[in-house]
Design an enzyme around this catalytic site. Structure first.
Site, PDB file in Angstrom:
ATOM      1  CE1 TYR A  26      44.208  49.673  30.854  1.00 55.26           C
ATOM      2  CE2 TYR A  26      42.287  48.366  30.222  1.00 55.26           C
ATOM      3  CZ  TYR A  26      43.143  49.436  29.996  1.00 55.26           C
ATOM      4  OH  TYR A  26      42.924  50.279  28.936  1.00 55.26           O
ATOM      5  CB  SER A 108      38.032  52.726  22.820  1.00 52.01           C
ATOM      6  OG  SER A 108      39.437  52.871  22.829  1.00 52.01           O
ATOM      7  CD  GLN A 129      39.313  57.376  22.183  1.00 46.96           C
ATOM      8  OE1 GLN A 129      39.169  56.157  22.180  1.00 46.96           O
ATOM      9  NE2 GLN A 129      40.501  57.957  22.238  1.00 46.96           N
ATOM     10  CB  ILE A 130      40.643  59.437  17.135  1.00 51.29           C
ATOM     11  CG1 ILE A 130      40.445  60.957  17.232  1.00 51.29           C
ATOM     12  CG2 ILE A 130      39.748  58.836  16.085  1.00 51.29           C
ATOM     13  CD1 ILE A 130      40.988  61.705  16.015  1.00 51.29           C
ATOM     14  CE1 TYR A 131      43.721  58.392  24.212  1.00 52.69           C
ATOM     15  CE2 TYR A 131      43.201  56.138  23.601  1.00 52.69           C
ATOM     16  CZ  TYR A 131      43.227  57.155  24.540  1.00 52.69           C
ATOM     17  OH  TYR A 131      42.756  56.926  25.796  1.00 52.69           O
ATOM     18  CB  THR A 157      40.911  61.027  23.892  1.00 50.89           C
ATOM     19  OG1 THR A 157      39.627  60.395  23.842  1.00 50.89           O
ATOM     20  CG2 THR A 157      41.443  60.969  25.316  1.00 50.89           C
ATOM     21  NE  ARG A 166      46.284  54.776  33.209  1.00 54.92           N
ATOM     22  CZ  ARG A 166      45.620  54.707  32.087  1.00 54.92           C
ATOM     23  NH1 ARG A 166      45.415  53.550  31.506  1.00 54.92           N
ATOM     24  NH2 ARG A 166      45.152  55.795  31.526  1.00 54.92           N
ATOM     25  CE  LYS A 266      36.518  60.256  27.296  1.00 59.28           C
ATOM     26  NZ  LYS A 266      37.793  59.728  27.727  1.00 59.28           N
ATOM     27  CB  SER A 288      36.554  63.609  30.556  1.00 55.10           C
ATOM     28  OG  SER A 288      37.180  62.363  30.799  1.00 55.10           O
ATOM     29  CG  HIS A 290      41.588  59.208  30.397  1.00 49.84           C
ATOM     30  ND1 HIS A 290      41.917  59.549  29.110  1.00 49.84           N
ATOM     31  CD2 HIS A 290      41.650  57.859  30.427  1.00 49.84           C
ATOM     32  CE1 HIS A 290      42.179  58.459  28.412  1.00 49.84           C
ATOM     33  NE2 HIS A 290      42.012  57.410  29.192  1.00 49.84           N
ATOM     34  CB  VAL A 324      28.327  58.488  36.224  1.00 56.85           C
ATOM     35  CG1 VAL A 324      26.829  58.190  36.224  1.00 56.85           C
ATOM     36  CG2 VAL A 324      28.590  59.950  35.897  1.00 56.85           C
ATOM     37  N   GLY A 344      31.753  55.008  31.984  1.00 55.25           N
ATOM     38  CA  GLY A 344      32.928  54.193  31.667  1.00 55.25           C
ATOM     39  C   GLY A 344      32.912  52.854  32.374  1.00 55.25           C
TER      40      GLY A 344
HETATM   41  C1  LIG Z   1      39.580  50.639  31.433  1.00 54.19           C
HETATM   42  C2  LIG Z   1      39.420  51.999  30.838  1.00 54.19           C
HETATM   43  C3  LIG Z   1      39.841  52.209  29.538  1.00 54.19           C
HETATM   44  C4  LIG Z   1      39.678  53.461  28.966  1.00 54.19           C
HETATM   45  N1  LIG Z   1      40.015  53.626  27.667  1.00 54.19           N
HETATM   46  C5  LIG Z   1      39.796  54.816  27.080  1.00 54.19           C
HETATM   47  C6  LIG Z   1      40.056  54.978  25.708  1.00 54.19           C
HETATM   48  O1  LIG Z   1      40.475  54.063  25.004  1.00 54.19           O
HETATM   49  N2  LIG Z   1      39.840  56.194  25.175  1.00 54.19           N
HETATM   50  C7  LIG Z   1      39.376  57.258  25.913  1.00 54.19           C
HETATM   51  O2  LIG Z   1      39.202  58.355  25.396  1.00 54.19           O
HETATM   52  N3  LIG Z   1      39.088  57.111  27.219  1.00 54.19           N
HETATM   53  C8  LIG Z   1      39.281  55.924  27.805  1.00 54.19           C
HETATM   54  N4  LIG Z   1      38.954  55.765  29.116  1.00 54.19           N
HETATM   55  C9  LIG Z   1      38.306  56.882  29.853  1.00 54.19           C
HETATM   56  C10 LIG Z   1      36.777  56.847  29.695  1.00 54.19           C
HETATM   57  O3  LIG Z   1      36.395  57.231  28.400  1.00 54.19           O
HETATM   58  C11 LIG Z   1      36.076  57.793  30.676  1.00 54.19           C
HETATM   59  O4  LIG Z   1      36.633  59.059  30.578  1.00 54.19           O
HETATM   60  C12 LIG Z   1      36.118  57.302  32.118  1.00 54.19           C
HETATM   61  O5  LIG Z   1      36.056  55.912  32.194  1.00 54.19           O
HETATM   62  C13 LIG Z   1      34.959  57.903  32.917  1.00 54.19           C
HETATM   63  O6  LIG Z   1      35.055  57.578  34.266  1.00 54.19           O
HETATM   64  P1  LIG Z   1      34.257  56.338  34.936  1.00 54.19           P
HETATM   65  O7  LIG Z   1      34.982  55.110  34.543  1.00 54.19           O
HETATM   66  O8  LIG Z   1      34.352  56.646  36.386  1.00 54.19           O
HETATM   67  O9  LIG Z   1      32.842  56.365  34.410  1.00 54.19           O
HETATM   68  C14 LIG Z   1      39.123  54.523  29.722  1.00 54.19           C
HETATM   69  C15 LIG Z   1      38.694  54.302  31.030  1.00 54.19           C
HETATM   70  C16 LIG Z   1      38.823  53.049  31.583  1.00 54.19           C
HETATM   71  C17 LIG Z   1      38.326  52.828  32.986  1.00 54.19           C
HETATM   72  C1  LIG Z   2      44.939  51.457  25.729  1.00 54.61           C
HETATM   73  C2  LIG Z   2      44.852  52.696  26.594  1.00 54.61           C
HETATM   74  C3  LIG Z   2      45.631  53.812  26.010  1.00 54.61           C
HETATM   75  C4  LIG Z   2      43.417  53.048  26.807  1.00 54.61           C
HETATM   76  C5  LIG Z   2      43.150  54.122  27.818  1.00 54.61           C
HETATM   77  O1  LIG Z   2      42.883  55.233  27.477  1.00 54.61           O
HETATM   78  C6  LIG Z   2      43.170  53.834  29.223  1.00 54.61           C
HETATM   79  O2  LIG Z   2      43.525  52.724  29.618  1.00 54.61           O
HETATM   80  O3  LIG Z   2      42.834  54.736  30.015  1.00 54.61           O
END
Ligand SMILES: Cc1cc2nc3c(=O)[nH]c(=O)nc-3n(C[C@H](O)[C@H](O)[C@H](O)COP(=O)(O)O)c2cc1C
Ligand SMILES: CC(C)CC(=O)C(=O)O
Length: 401
Positions: A26, A108, A129-131, A157, A166, A266, A288, A290, A324, A344
């Site tokens: 995950y 988050s 951060q909000i959804y 976001t 995924r 974002k 980003s 994500h 990064v 992240g």
């Molecule tokens: C496991 C995981 C969960 C994430 N959950 C969120 C989240 O809840 N909200 C959000 O805006 N972005 C989420 N993201 C995206 C991160 O904020 C970010 O954009 C991303 O991880 C950056 O890339 P990196 O993991 O290569 O540093 C998630 C990323 C990962 C890997």
């Molecule tokens: C619980 C998820 C919606 C969190 C997220 O943004 C992610 O897994 O990329």
């Protein structure tokens, strides 16, 4: 691995050893073919640094100011969901790690510790951060709780009307330990229970918090009486049930009407959207994709940073995330116009490997690498890092012609 980890990749290996496969997948995974996931990291490798010599670099100052908050380095923790799956102390440990390194913590919406717990755990500067949920009242309450608990900004976001596909999560039928749940949202439920009276559906697997279960029930396939989660990723089902896919630009007005906090948007990847974001009145932009978990074959984030920076024309700060893993990556992103980067997965790897200490070590490692990169490139402060310190692949190609 022999000895202590010396880079983020070695922390990733420790995280792999520490985590159940379902959670490791995950955290690390991306969407579909994971093309963008690879590119997020590989694209950094194709940018070279143009160092300057014989500059007095005996003193290096990495500090910067983000939305008025002084911070030790141009590094923030990216908001990532469910830290208790990585470590039992969850986001509290992450925030403490951030505080120890004097960098900003992004929390988050889908966190496993509440905004109150994180706020009272340490003095880290925090952004929330909000959804945006279909149930706007829930999102509004979350924003107010963040505001009340001293968070310094809201990160909206905007790249997740639906969750990316995924495939590891689908195969693993990724699920959340019932002892964890999304506590952050859960706490607000107790404040507004009337609307969730129909908890007769409690017989549903209690993997998510109550509201999640309720909303997931709506996704039940009545003919088979099976919830969607039996068919694939529970997290995808959760997002499908709760996130508002109708969210659009005019809703930023709504968000501004319910909070005085500055809003960062974002998920921007194009100049067109950057211009719209400025027109909508955001205080900053986070370029980003994500972490390549949403749209596969979206561009590697670093490849579009400059396009966005040009469109923004310095009107608001532009932040960067995606791929990064090294201090040199931070340097390259700054050279291409980012004010700071968000980290992240690297932080999650530290958390999974060693809890708060691991978060601290990962951030410190990135800071040390960044400081060394500055010194070896002839930059004493972040303002010394300029566009002429890097050459992109395209520029190198043009030079060869
Ligand atoms: C496991 C995981 C969960 C994430 N959950 C969120 C989240 O809840 N909200 C959000 O805006 N972005 C989420 N993201 C995206 C991160 O904020 C970010 O954009 C991303 O991880 C950056 O890339 P990196 O993991 O290569 O540093 C998630 C990323 C990962 C890997
Ligand atoms: C619980 C998820 C919606 C969190 C997220 O943004 C992610 O897994 O990329």
């Amino acid at each position: 691995m022999a000895g202590e980890p010396v880079n983020v990749n070695e922390f990733q290996e420790l995280a792999r050893q520490a985590l159940p496969k379902m959670y490791y997948d995950y955290y690390t995974g991306g969407a579909e073919d994971q093309h963008t996931l690879k590119e997020n990291v590989e694209s950094f490798r194709r940018i070279i640094i143009r160092p300057r010599i014989l500059v007095d670099v005996s003193k290096i100052d990495m500090s910067t100011t983000i939305l008025g908050h002084k911070t030790s380095a141009p590094i923030m923790i990216a908001p990532t969901a469910m830290h208790k799956l990585a470590h039992h102390e969850g986001e509290v440990a992450t925030a403490r790690g951030a505080a120890a390194c004097d960098v900003i913590m992004g929390l988050s919406y889908m966190s496993t510790c509440t905004v109150e717990e994180v706020a009272s755990s340490c003095n880290a500067v925090r952004f929330f951060q909000i959804y945006v949920y279909k149930r706007r009242d829930i999102t509004a309450l979350m924003v107010h709780r963040a505001e009340k608990n001293g968070f310094g900004a809201i990160i909206l976001t905007a790249d997740t009307p639906r969750l990316g596909r995924r495939e590891a999560d689908i195969k693993n039928k990724v699920d959340v330990d019932s002892r964890i749940s999304f506590n952050n949202c859960d706490a607000r439920i107790h404040a507004i229970t009337p609307k969730i009276k129909f908890l007769e559906y409690q017989t549903l697997r209690s993997c998510f918090s109550q509201v999640m279960q309720t909303e997931m029930f709506m996704l039940t396939d009545r003919s088979t009486n099976k919830t969607l989660q039996d068919k694939g990723s529970n997290i995808e089902a959760l997002a499908a049930g709760t996130f508002d896919a109708s969210l659009c630009w005019k809703d930023i007005e709504w968000l501004k009407s319910i909070t005085k906090l500055p809003i960062l948007i974002k998920g921007i990847l194009t100049s067109e959207d950057a211009i719209k974001a400025i027109e909508a009145g955001v205080a900053g932009i986070i370029v980003s994709n994500h972490g390549a978990r949403q749209l596969d074959y979206a561009p590697a984030t670093i490849s579009v940073l400059e396009e966005v920076v040009h469109a923004v024309q310095g009107k608001v700060p532009v932040f960067y995330d995606g791929g990064v893993r090294r201090g040199t990556d931070i340097f390259k992103a700054l050279a291409l116009g980012a004010k700071a980067v968000l980290i992240g997965r690297a932080v999650i790897y530290g958390l999974a490997a060693k809890g708060e200490l691991g978060v601290k070590q990962v951030i410190q490692m990135l800071k040390d690498e960044f400081e060394l990169t500055m010194a070896l490139s002839g930059c004493c402060s972040v303002d010394d890092i300029t566009r002429s310190h890097v050459k992109t692949e395209k520029e190198r190609f043009i030079c060869r012609m």
